[in-house]
Design a protein around this motif. Structure first.
Motif, PDB file in Angstrom:
ATOM      1  N   THR A 193       0.838  -1.203   0.000  1.00  0.00           N
ATOM      2  CA  THR A 193       0.000   0.000   0.000  1.00  0.00           C
ATOM      3  C   THR A 193       0.871   1.250   0.000  1.00  0.00           C
ATOM      4  OG1 THR A 193      -1.788  -1.181   1.121  1.00  0.00           O
ATOM      5  CG2 THR A 193      -1.840   1.225   1.228  1.00  0.00           C
ATOM      6  N   LEU A 194       1.938   1.242   0.770  1.00  0.00           N
ATOM      7  CA  LEU A 194       2.867   2.380   0.777  1.00  0.00           C
ATOM      8  C   LEU A 194       3.470   2.594  -0.615  1.00  0.00           C
ATOM      9  CD1 LEU A 194       4.568   1.610   4.180  1.00  0.00           C
ATOM     10  CD2 LEU A 194       3.372   3.751   3.651  1.00  0.00           C
ATOM     11  N   ARG A 195       3.814   1.507  -1.306  1.00  0.00           N
ATOM     12  CA  ARG A 195       4.388   1.621  -2.654  1.00  0.00           C
ATOM     13  C   ARG A 195       3.373   2.144  -3.671  1.00  0.00           C
ATOM     14  NH1 ARG A 195       6.693  -3.212  -0.948  1.00  0.00           N
ATOM     15  NH2 ARG A 195       5.180  -4.472  -2.116  1.00  0.00           N
ATOM     16  N   ALA A 196       2.086   2.003  -3.381  1.00  0.00           N
ATOM     17  CA  ALA A 196       1.034   2.493  -4.284  1.00  0.00           C
ATOM     18  C   ALA A 196       0.779   3.988  -4.114  1.00  0.00           C
ATOM     19  CB  ALA A 196      -0.266   1.731  -4.031  1.00  0.00           C
ATOM     20  N   THR A 197       1.426   4.597  -3.127  1.00  0.00           N
ATOM     21  CA  THR A 197       1.136   5.975  -2.737  1.00  0.00           C
ATOM     22  C   THR A 197       2.175   6.940  -3.296  1.00  0.00           C
ATOM     23  OG1 THR A 197       0.130   5.092  -0.736  1.00  0.00           O
ATOM     24  CG2 THR A 197       0.628   7.443  -0.740  1.00  0.00           C
ATOM     25  N   ALA A 198       1.699   8.072  -3.779  1.00  0.00           N
ATOM     26  CA  ALA A 198       2.547   9.089  -4.403  1.00  0.00           C
ATOM     27  C   ALA A 198       3.435   9.785  -3.371  1.00  0.00           C
ATOM     28  CB  ALA A 198       1.668  10.133  -5.091  1.00  0.00           C
ATOM     29  N   ILE A 199       4.505  10.370  -3.863  1.00  0.00           N
ATOM     30  CA  ILE A 199       5.328  11.232  -3.010  1.00  0.00           C
ATOM     31  C   ILE A 199       4.435  12.336  -2.464  1.00  0.00           C
ATOM     32  CG2 ILE A 199       7.225  12.905  -3.019  1.00  0.00           C
ATOM     33  CD1 ILE A 199       8.612  11.132  -5.078  1.00  0.00           C
ATOM     34  N   HIS A 200       4.558  12.602  -1.176  1.00  0.00           N
ATOM     35  CA  HIS A 200       3.733  13.563  -0.424  1.00  0.00           C
ATOM     36  C   HIS A 200       2.315  13.054  -0.185  1.00  0.00           C
ATOM     37  CE1 HIS A 200       7.078  16.257  -0.668  1.00  0.00           C
ATOM     38  NE2 HIS A 200       7.010  16.303  -1.980  1.00  0.00           N
ATOM     39  N   GLY A 201       2.046  11.813  -0.559  1.00  0.00           N
ATOM     40  CA  GLY A 201       0.767  11.190  -0.248  1.00  0.00           C
ATOM     41  C   GLY A 201       0.802  10.593   1.150  1.00  0.00           C
ATOM     42  N   THR A 202      -0.363  10.179   1.613  1.00  0.00           N
ATOM     43  CA  THR A 202      -0.494   9.672   2.974  1.00  0.00           C
ATOM     44  C   THR A 202      -1.223   8.337   2.989  1.00  0.00           C
ATOM     45  OG1 THR A 202      -0.625  11.938   3.817  1.00  0.00           O
ATOM     46  CG2 THR A 202      -1.384  10.200   5.297  1.00  0.00           C
ATOM     47  N   VAL A 203      -0.726   7.407   3.800  1.00  0.00           N
ATOM     48  CA  VAL A 203      -1.396   6.142   4.069  1.00  0.00           C
ATOM     49  C   VAL A 203      -1.904   6.205   5.505  1.00  0.00           C
ATOM     50  CG1 VAL A 203      -1.138   3.643   4.317  1.00  0.00           C
ATOM     51  CG2 VAL A 203       0.077   4.854   2.479  1.00  0.00           C
ATOM     52  N   CYS A 204      -3.176   5.900   5.690  1.00  0.00           N
ATOM     53  CA  CYS A 204      -3.759   5.835   7.027  1.00  0.00           C
ATOM     54  C   CYS A 204      -4.007   4.376   7.375  1.00  0.00           C
ATOM     55  CB  CYS A 204      -5.068   6.620   7.088  1.00  0.00           C
ATOM     56  SG  CYS A 204      -5.838   6.574   8.730  1.00  0.00           S
ATOM     57  N   PHE A 205      -3.355   3.913   8.420  1.00  0.00           N
ATOM     58  CA  PHE A 205      -3.513   2.538   8.894  1.00  0.00           C
ATOM     59  C   PHE A 205      -4.662   2.520   9.899  1.00  0.00           C
ATOM     60  CE2 PHE A 205      -2.674  -1.207  11.397  1.00  0.00           C
ATOM     61  CZ  PHE A 205      -2.248  -2.122  10.446  1.00  0.00           C
ATOM     62  N   THR A 206      -5.756   1.879   9.508  1.00  0.00           N
ATOM     63  CA  THR A 206      -6.952   1.854  10.349  1.00  0.00           C
ATOM     64  C   THR A 206      -7.353   0.443  10.740  1.00  0.00           C
ATOM     65  OG1 THR A 206      -7.813   3.915   9.434  1.00  0.00           O
ATOM     66  CG2 THR A 206      -9.411   2.457  10.430  1.00  0.00           C
ATOM     67  N   GLY A 207      -7.157  -0.532   9.868  1.00  0.00           N
ATOM     68  CA  GLY A 207      -7.704  -1.848  10.135  1.00  0.00           C
ATOM     69  C   GLY A 207      -6.684  -2.956  10.129  1.00  0.00           C
ATOM     70  N   MET A 208      -7.113  -4.067  10.710  1.00  0.00           N
ATOM     71  CA  MET A 208      -6.269  -5.257  10.764  1.00  0.00           C
ATOM     72  C   MET A 208      -7.124  -6.474  10.467  1.00  0.00           C
ATOM     73  SD  MET A 208      -4.036  -4.000  13.978  1.00  0.00           S
ATOM     74  CE  MET A 208      -5.254  -2.822  14.548  1.00  0.00           C
ATOM     75  N   LEU A 209      -7.753  -6.483   9.295  1.00  0.00           N
ATOM     76  CA  LEU A 209      -8.610  -7.600   8.900  1.00  0.00           C
ATOM     77  C   LEU A 209      -7.839  -8.916   8.860  1.00  0.00           C
ATOM     78  CD1 LEU A 209     -10.548  -5.828   6.006  1.00  0.00           C
ATOM     79  CD2 LEU A 209     -11.487  -6.486   8.233  1.00  0.00           C
ATOM     80  N   SER A 210      -6.552  -8.840   8.606  1.00  0.00           N
ATOM     81  CA  SER A 210      -5.731 -10.051   8.484  1.00  0.00           C
ATOM     82  C   SER A 210      -5.190 -10.538   9.823  1.00  0.00           C
ATOM     83  CB  SER A 210      -4.553  -9.780   7.553  1.00  0.00           C
ATOM     84  OG  SER A 210      -3.691  -8.826   8.161  1.00  0.00           O
ATOM     85  N   ASP A 211      -5.447  -9.793  10.882  1.00  0.00           N
ATOM     86  CA  ASP A 211      -4.888 -10.099  12.204  1.00  0.00           C
ATOM     87  C   ASP A 211      -3.372  -9.952  12.248  1.00  0.00           C
ATOM     88  OD1 ASP A 211      -7.218 -10.426  13.600  1.00  0.00           O
ATOM     89  OD2 ASP A 211      -7.325 -12.588  13.287  1.00  0.00           O
ATOM     90  N   ALA A 212      -2.794  -9.230  11.324  1.00  0.00           N
ATOM     91  CA  ALA A 212      -1.364  -8.920  11.364  1.00  0.00           C
ATOM     92  C   ALA A 212      -1.233  -7.553  12.039  1.00  0.00           C
ATOM     93  CB  ALA A 212      -0.788  -8.905   9.956  1.00  0.00           C
ATOM     94  N   TRP A 213      -0.808  -7.544  13.293  1.00  0.00           N
ATOM     95  CA  TRP A 213      -0.880  -6.349  14.134  1.00  0.00           C
ATOM     96  C   TRP A 213       0.433  -5.588  14.271  1.00  0.00           C
ATOM     97  CZ3 TRP A 213      -5.463  -5.242  17.031  1.00  0.00           C
ATOM     98  CH2 TRP A 213      -6.480  -6.176  16.841  1.00  0.00           C
ATOM     99  N   THR A 214       1.553  -6.256  14.099  1.00  0.00           N
ATOM    100  CA  THR A 214       2.833  -5.600  14.357  1.00  0.00           C
ATOM    101  C   THR A 214       3.779  -5.771  13.178  1.00  0.00           C
ATOM    102  OG1 THR A 214       3.755  -7.573  15.414  1.00  0.00           O
ATOM    103  CG2 THR A 214       2.654  -5.974  16.861  1.00  0.00           C
ATOM    104  N   ILE A 215       4.816  -4.932  13.172  1.00  0.00           N
ATOM    105  CA  ILE A 215       5.855  -4.985  12.146  1.00  0.00           C
ATOM    106  C   ILE A 215       7.161  -5.346  12.855  1.00  0.00           C
ATOM    107  CG2 ILE A 215       7.107  -3.685  10.389  1.00  0.00           C
ATOM    108  CD1 ILE A 215       4.623  -1.778  10.317  1.00  0.00           C
TER     109      ILE A 215
END
Length: 197
Positions: free
Chosen positions: A100-122
């Protein structure tokens, strides 16, 4: 659902008419609401589903570019919008966040809101190696007080007019709660699951 979609779009992403938005997890109840609210706000919307049979549902909601999530959503987004999207709503989890980050333009923003996959941490998060140059990452996990009364009334009016679907996929009795959890965990629902007490 409406409060979370509103907060993600307005607090997390600060959307404006004319922008492009990617909704990752578009057939979830929050994904559906976010796509419809973004279209109402004048955005071009790209939205994903893992199930090709749900592409027609996304198109019916007004999504401009329904996409099958094959793990390379960034490649699909960049084929449509070479510069990337200005805003992206991540509802699936940390496992899809890098794409998702790679799909986003320079100066664009990704908002992390959900965890449908149950993957909670990095694990071993290293920001310079993880975040593309110039792409912003934020999160939204607000409260009902984040939804102003006038916005709530506007959304209620959209529901009443049939322009904002509140989908109830299935209704379960309390003794069927195990079955409801299996449906949710399998990603078999499009919309809300209701358990009657």
């Amino acid at each position: 659902m409406l409060q979370t979609a509103h907060g993600s779009l307005h607090t997390g992403l600060g959307i404006q008419a004319g922008q492009t938005l990617l909704v990752r997890g578009g057939t979830s109840s929050i994904g559906v609401a976010a796509a419809v609210l973004a279209k109402e706000a004048g955005l071009t919307v790209l939205s994903t589903t893992r199930n090709p049979d749900r592409l027609a549902l996304l198109a019916k909601l007004g999504v401009d570019h329904p996409l099958v999530d094959d793990g390379d959503v960034a490649g699909q987004v960049r084929a449509i919008r070479p510069e990337g999207v200005y805003a992206a709503l991540e509802l699936v989890g940390t496992n899809t966040l890098p794409d998702t980050l790679r799909a986003t333009a320079i100066h664009g923003t990704v908002c992390f809101t959900g965890m449908l996959s149950d993957a909670w941490t990095i694990p071993d998060f290293y920001p310079i190696g993880y975040l593309p140059n110039g792409v912003r990452l934020t999160a939204y996990g607000g409260e009902s007080s984040d939804l102003p009364a006038d916005a709530f009334q506007r959304y209620v009016d959209l529901v009443a007019a049939g322009r904002l679907p509140i989908r109830i996929d299935r209704v379960f009795a309390l003794e069927e709660i195990g079955a409801a959890h299996r449906v949710m965990e399998d990603g078999a629902a499009v919309g809300k699951l209701v358990v009657r007490v």
